[in-house]
Enzyme design. Structure first.
Site, PDB file in Angstrom:
ATOM      1  N   ALA A  54       0.825  -1.216   0.000  1.00  0.00           N
ATOM      2  CA  ALA A  54       0.000   0.000   0.000  1.00  0.00           C
ATOM      3  C   ALA A  54       0.854   1.259   0.000  1.00  0.00           C
ATOM      4  O   ALA A  54       0.314   2.368  -0.020  1.00  0.00           O
ATOM      5  CB  ALA A  54      -0.928   0.003   1.223  1.00  0.00           C
ATOM      6  N   LYS A 100      -8.247   6.325  -9.135  1.00  0.00           N
ATOM      7  CA  LYS A 100      -7.557   7.372  -9.906  1.00  0.00           C
ATOM      8  C   LYS A 100      -6.684   6.799 -11.020  1.00  0.00           C
ATOM      9  O   LYS A 100      -6.208   7.544 -11.882  1.00  0.00           O
ATOM     10  CB  LYS A 100      -6.735   8.254  -8.967  1.00  0.00           C
ATOM     11  CG  LYS A 100      -7.591   9.085  -8.018  1.00  0.00           C
ATOM     12  CD  LYS A 100      -6.752   9.881  -7.052  1.00  0.00           C
ATOM     13  CE  LYS A 100      -7.631  10.765  -6.165  1.00  0.00           C
ATOM     14  NZ  LYS A 100      -8.571   9.984  -5.321  1.00  0.00           N
ATOM     15  N   THR A 164     -13.965  21.910  -3.341  1.00  0.00           N
ATOM     16  CA  THR A 164     -13.431  22.292  -4.650  1.00  0.00           C
ATOM     17  C   THR A 164     -14.520  22.696  -5.642  1.00  0.00           C
ATOM     18  O   THR A 164     -14.378  23.671  -6.373  1.00  0.00           O
ATOM     19  CB  THR A 164     -12.598  21.141  -5.242  1.00  0.00           C
ATOM     20  OG1 THR A 164     -13.370  19.947  -5.216  1.00  0.00           O
ATOM     21  CG2 THR A 164     -11.319  20.933  -4.459  1.00  0.00           C
TER      22      THR A 164
END
Length: 311
Positions: A54, A100, A164
């Site tokens: 990880a 992602k 955001t």
């Protein structure tokens, strides 16, 4: 066996595990996946059977500024660990990936996608005795870099809470559920698979911020202001767990899906990785971005990162 290069988190985790599981032998190792010689020494001394990898830089905007650090940690570090697992014939290697990595718009996601390629294709090299498996999922509430602790801190300070974009959505799951599913997917893996965890419905970040403000006893935009600051470099409004051409199929576990991506030409990939490493050594941002696009064609760089660091 805990391999970690940050001494304070390693110390805290060591204490936590020893207290929670007094009968389990815990071996803390202060080390770095970027250091091949150090890894070799650790593997030779301890000989692990199963590896959960990880270790990664995860802060998207920071890595847009310092892409070479993402290459060194997220790509080269993964490659080093894969090589050691293969050399010492570990039973299983479980790579923790991210949503992602799917159609990435940032360096971090592109590097994690390359990590997936390196891990997945190791099964085809020299008939490795290690089963290499990848588990891909979204955000974990309360983990390092999670937005929730930031929101809570901003609420305690009286605001504003910074979001955001009003339409930004993300997938979330809790730490215990994520850990359990990683273990189960790792146990199911025979080598070469990419497992995708079922994350449920995506959550609107602005609504999450409002809920946290209310849970804290305040009223959004009355007691605590919400401020929209715009997408940061490399960020997307939404994340994906898979692409349209990834043939995802269910498994016996309702929250775990699996697919096998197309194999890549490892000879060609290795040549590009060598160029990528050289560009990282030179701190050549433009070259890094160019080679990342060669390796991950679906990578669409965000060009709003500015020129704070010119080559």
């Amino acid at each position: 066996i805990l391999l970690e290069r940050a001494e304070s988190p390693l110390y805290e985790l060591d204490l936590e595990l020893r207290k929670a599981f007094p009968k389990v032998k815990v071996i803390p190792v202060l080390g770095d996946v970027q250091n091949r010689e150090e890894l070799f020494s650790v593997f030779e001394r301890i000989m692990p059977d199963i590896i959960f990898h990880a270790a990664a830089y995860k802060h998207v905007p920071m890595l847009e500024k310092y892409p070479w650090k993402s290459v060194e940690n997220n790509v080269i570090g993964t490659e080093n660990l894969v090589e050691m697992a293969d050399r010492f014939e570990c039973d299983k290697f479980v790579f923790i990936s991210t949503d992602k990595a799917v159609n990435p718009t940032n360096v971090m996601g592109a590097c994690k996608r390359i990590g997936e390629m390196v891990v997945q294709n190791r099964n085809t090299v020299n008939q490795s005795k290690t089963n290499f498996v990848t588990v891909r999922f979204g955000n974990v509430i309360g983990s390092a870099g999670s937005v929730i602790p930031l929101f809570k801190k901003q609420i305690m300070e009286g605001g504003p809470v910074t979001v955001t974009h009003p339409d930004m959505i993300r997938y979330f799951m809790l730490i215990p559920e994520a850990c359990q599913l990683i273990l189960q997917a790792g146990a199911m893996g025979k080598g070469g698979e990419i497992f995708v965890l079922e994350m449920g419905e995506p959550v609107n970040i602005a609504n999450m911020a409002k809920d946290l403000i209310r849970f804290s006893g305040f009223e959004p935009d009355v007691d605590i202001k919400i401020e929209y600051i715009g997408l940061r470099p490399g960020e997307k409004l939404y994340e994906e767990l898979m692409t349209d051409d990834e043939n995802v199929v269910p498994t016996d576990h309702k929250k775990i899906h699996v697919f096998g991506c197309c194999q890549v030409d490892m000879h060609e990939l290795n040549g590009k990785l060598e160029r990528l490493k050289l560009s990282a050594q030179k701190r050549d941002k433009n070259s890094i971005i160019h080679i990342l696009k060669e390796i991950v064609p679906e990578y669409s760089p965000d060009h709003s990162t500015g020129n704070e660091l010119k080559n």
